[in-house]
Motif scaffolding. Structure first.
Motif, PDB file in Angstrom:
ATOM      1  N   MET A   1     -20.273 -21.586 -27.891  1.00  9.36           N
ATOM      2  CA  MET A   1     -20.997 -20.327 -27.876  1.00  9.36           C
ATOM      3  C   MET A   1     -20.155 -19.261 -27.204  1.00  9.36           C
ATOM      4  SD  MET A   1     -24.720 -19.426 -26.165  1.00  9.36           S
ATOM      5  CE  MET A   1     -24.102 -19.305 -24.474  1.00  9.36           C
ATOM      6  N   ASN A   2     -19.925 -18.175 -27.888  1.00  3.97           N
ATOM      7  CA  ASN A   2     -19.197 -17.054 -27.317  1.00  3.97           C
ATOM      8  C   ASN A   2     -20.055 -16.361 -26.267  1.00  3.97           C
ATOM      9  OD1 ASN A   2     -18.078 -14.304 -27.046  1.00  3.97           O
ATOM     10  ND2 ASN A   2     -16.677 -14.997 -28.643  1.00  3.97           N
ATOM     11  N   ALA A   3     -19.458 -16.027 -25.126  1.00  2.00           N
ATOM     12  CA  ALA A   3     -20.220 -15.452 -24.017  1.00  2.00           C
ATOM     13  C   ALA A   3     -20.607 -13.991 -24.248  1.00  2.00           C
ATOM     14  CB  ALA A   3     -19.416 -15.561 -22.727  1.00  2.00           C
ATOM     15  N   LYS A   4     -19.856 -13.291 -25.049  1.00  2.00           N
ATOM     16  CA  LYS A   4     -20.094 -11.856 -25.211  1.00  2.00           C
ATOM     17  C   LYS A   4     -21.497 -11.576 -25.741  1.00  2.00           C
ATOM     18  CE  LYS A   4     -18.112  -7.635 -27.146  1.00  2.00           C
ATOM     19  NZ  LYS A   4     -17.014  -7.053 -27.965  1.00  2.00           N
ATOM     20  N   GLY A   5     -22.206 -10.712 -25.031  1.00  2.00           N
ATOM     21  CA  GLY A   5     -23.547 -10.323 -25.453  1.00  2.00           C
ATOM     22  C   GLY A   5     -24.629 -11.327 -25.144  1.00  2.00           C
ATOM     23  N   LYS A   6     -24.275 -12.446 -24.497  1.00  2.00           N
ATOM     24  CA  LYS A   6     -25.252 -13.489 -24.196  1.00  2.00           C
ATOM     25  C   LYS A   6     -25.814 -13.321 -22.781  1.00  2.00           C
ATOM     26  CE  LYS A   6     -24.664 -15.830 -28.071  1.00  2.00           C
ATOM     27  NZ  LYS A   6     -23.474 -15.201 -28.652  1.00  2.00           N
ATOM     28  N   ASN A   7     -27.016 -13.825 -22.572  1.00  2.00           N
ATOM     29  CA  ASN A   7     -27.649 -13.899 -21.254  1.00  2.00           C
ATOM     30  C   ASN A   7     -27.470 -15.313 -20.723  1.00  2.00           C
ATOM     31  OD1 ASN A   7     -28.510 -11.307 -21.764  1.00  2.00           O
ATOM     32  ND2 ASN A   7     -30.686 -11.723 -21.473  1.00  2.00           N
ATOM     33  N   ILE A   8     -26.734 -15.454 -19.610  1.00  2.00           N
ATOM     34  CA  ILE A   8     -26.355 -16.778 -19.130  1.00  2.00           C
ATOM     35  C   ILE A   8     -26.720 -16.959 -17.657  1.00  2.00           C
ATOM     36  CG2 ILE A   8     -24.433 -18.390 -18.788  1.00  2.00           C
ATOM     37  CD1 ILE A   8     -23.016 -17.022 -21.124  1.00  2.00           C
ATOM     38  N   VAL A   9     -27.382 -18.077 -17.361  1.00  3.35           N
ATOM     39  CA  VAL A   9     -27.750 -18.445 -15.989  1.00  3.35           C
ATOM     40  C   VAL A   9     -26.639 -19.310 -15.397  1.00  3.35           C
ATOM     41  CG1 VAL A   9     -29.409 -19.688 -14.554  1.00  3.35           C
ATOM     42  CG2 VAL A   9     -30.207 -18.398 -16.553  1.00  3.35           C
ATOM     43  N   VAL A  10     -26.272 -19.030 -14.149  1.00  4.03           N
ATOM     44  CA  VAL A  10     -25.273 -19.835 -13.440  1.00  4.03           C
ATOM     45  C   VAL A  10     -25.846 -20.232 -12.090  1.00  4.03           C
ATOM     46  CG1 VAL A  10     -22.966 -19.897 -12.416  1.00  4.03           C
ATOM     47  CG2 VAL A  10     -23.340 -18.650 -14.556  1.00  4.03           C
ATOM     48  N   THR A  11     -25.934 -21.520 -11.807  1.00  6.39           N
ATOM     49  CA  THR A  11     -26.367 -21.967 -10.488  1.00  6.39           C
ATOM     50  C   THR A  11     -25.156 -22.116  -9.565  1.00  6.39           C
ATOM     51  OG1 THR A  11     -26.265 -24.348 -10.987  1.00  6.39           O
ATOM     52  CG2 THR A  11     -28.333 -23.192 -11.483  1.00  6.39           C
ATOM     53  N   GLY A  12     -25.412 -21.961  -8.270  1.00  8.30           N
ATOM     54  CA  GLY A  12     -24.311 -21.992  -7.304  1.00  8.30           C
ATOM     55  C   GLY A  12     -23.439 -20.765  -7.415  1.00  8.30           C
ATOM     56  N   GLY A  13     -24.041 -19.644  -7.840  1.00  8.46           N
ATOM     57  CA  GLY A  13     -23.264 -18.430  -8.110  1.00  8.46           C
ATOM     58  C   GLY A  13     -22.806 -17.667  -6.890  1.00  8.46           C
ATOM     59  N   GLY A  14     -23.098 -18.185  -5.689  1.00 14.95           N
ATOM     60  CA  GLY A  14     -22.732 -17.471  -4.474  1.00 14.95           C
ATOM     61  C   GLY A  14     -21.357 -17.774  -3.937  1.00 14.95           C
ATOM     62  N   ASN A  15     -20.670 -18.778  -4.476  1.00 18.36           N
ATOM     63  CA  ASN A  15     -19.353 -19.110  -3.940  1.00 18.36           C
ATOM     64  C   ASN A  15     -18.592 -20.025  -4.881  1.00 18.36           C
ATOM     65  OD1 ASN A  15     -20.080 -22.017  -3.205  1.00 18.36           O
ATOM     66  ND2 ASN A  15     -21.580 -20.884  -1.987  1.00 18.36           N
ATOM     67  N   GLY A  16     -17.328 -20.249  -4.568  1.00 17.23           N
ATOM     68  CA  GLY A  16     -16.502 -21.220  -5.273  1.00 17.23           C
ATOM     69  C   GLY A  16     -16.467 -21.061  -6.770  1.00 17.23           C
ATOM     70  N   VAL A  17     -16.607 -22.171  -7.464  1.00 12.28           N
ATOM     71  CA  VAL A  17     -16.554 -22.171  -8.924  1.00 12.28           C
ATOM     72  C   VAL A  17     -17.694 -21.345  -9.506  1.00 12.28           C
ATOM     73  CG1 VAL A  17     -16.652 -23.609 -10.989  1.00 12.28           C
ATOM     74  CG2 VAL A  17     -15.397 -24.416  -8.982  1.00 12.28           C
ATOM     75  N   GLY A  18     -18.877 -21.430  -8.895  1.00  9.95           N
ATOM     76  CA  GLY A  18     -20.016 -20.662  -9.394  1.00  9.95           C
ATOM     77  C   GLY A  18     -19.741 -19.174  -9.408  1.00  9.95           C
ATOM     78  N   ARG A  19     -19.155 -18.669  -8.316  1.00 10.96           N
ATOM     79  CA  ARG A  19     -18.814 -17.238  -8.260  1.00 10.96           C
ATOM     80  C   ARG A  19     -17.787 -16.890  -9.332  1.00 10.96           C
ATOM     81  NH1 ARG A  19     -17.212 -15.222  -2.559  1.00 10.96           N
ATOM     82  NH2 ARG A  19     -19.491 -15.026  -2.377  1.00 10.96           N
ATOM     83  N   GLU A  20     -16.807 -17.745  -9.510  1.00 11.04           N
ATOM     84  CA  GLU A  20     -15.788 -17.483 -10.533  1.00 11.04           C
ATOM     85  C   GLU A  20     -16.393 -17.505 -11.934  1.00 11.04           C
ATOM     86  OE1 GLU A  20     -12.657 -16.475 -10.492  1.00 11.04           O
ATOM     87  OE2 GLU A  20     -12.862 -16.221  -8.338  1.00 11.04           O
TER      88      GLU A  20
END
Length: 265
Positions: A1-20
């Protein structure tokens, strides 16, 4: 799935790999819903993203079933749709054997790593099934297929994530939802500190050249989603040990035992 234009949830988004993951998905044109238990860490991610208008942050304890389902409903109410979920959040256990590990520690690892992933899948899957195209990415670990002394519960939680993901892929075969499990080796992040574990290893460690950077790990996780790969092994150490474990599991286990016994944690 191409990310452009998509709504995506990321857990652990406050640091490390999640932030990246958050930062790279934004660069690719996605709208990102970053979830983390640490509000200050999420705010720092917002700063790193230069207050991008396509980034929305949510303080969520993924080990809390009701909180996760409330989070899913809130995202849908506020934004209308979700196209992807990347279950990245996780913790490790103290580097001690099972016999010495307290049950509250065991519960915490399983509740965050396995049940947190399961809750996220259960909460968001009904909405993903309504999209023309959708994707779930679950991050497992090298410890999920190769036994690591002092990390047996962590490994069990990540093995459960792997099997959950592969089973889910079979169940969703004839739907619009694709599923990936990403299996990384060592990544140079603060997972030990974030897991409330004392440690002495630094980035100058002689093994540091085998570690993935958070930036590279995030790039490879997103690539797995884009290429719709069911299973992806990332990192030099992970690929080497996966090969050895397939060829001679006893040899691979002996090697990891030696590495662990000679390392500071």
């Amino acid at each position: 799935m191409n990310a452009k234009g998509k709504n995506i949830v990321v857990t652990g988004g406050g640091n490390g790999v999640g932030r990246e993951l958050v930062l790279q998905l934004l660069q690719k044109g996605a709208t990102v819903f970053a979830a983390d238990i640490n509000e200050e860490a999420l705010k720092e991610t917002v700063k790193k993203a230069k207050n991008n208008s396509r980034l929305f942050i949510y303080v969520v304890d993924i080990s809390d079933l009701e909180a996760v389902f409330d989070f899913a409903r809130k995202v849908i109410e506020e934004h209308g749709k979700v196209d992807g979920v990347i279950n990245n959040a996780g913790i490790i256990q103290p580097f001690i054997h099972l016999n010495e590990l307290e049950m509250d520690r065991i519960d915490r690892v399983m509740n965050i790593n396995f049940y947190g992933t399961l809750y996220m899948v259960k909460a968001f899957l009904p909405y993903l099934l309504k999209r023309p195209e959708a994707h779930i990415v679950n991050v497992s670990s090298m410890g999920g297929y190769l036994p690591v002394p002092g990390q047996s519960i962590y490994g069990a939680s990540k093995a459960a994530v792997k099997i959950l993901t592969e089973g889910l892929s079979s169940e969703l075969k004839n739907t619009n939802v694709d599923v990936s499990v990403v299996i990384p080796g060592g990544i140079a992040t603060d997972i030990k500190k974030n897991s409330n574990i004392e440690y002495k290893v630094t980035s100058e460690s002689k093994k540091a050249d085998m570690l993935l950077t958070p930036q590279k790990a995030a790039e490879l996780i997103i690539r797995a989603m884009e290429k719709k790969k069911l299973r992806t092994y990332i990192g030099k150490d992970c690929k080497v040990m996966n090969f050895l474990y397939r060829m001679n599991s006893r040899l691979a286990m002996n090697m990891i035992n030696k590495v662990m016994s000679s390392s500071e944690h």
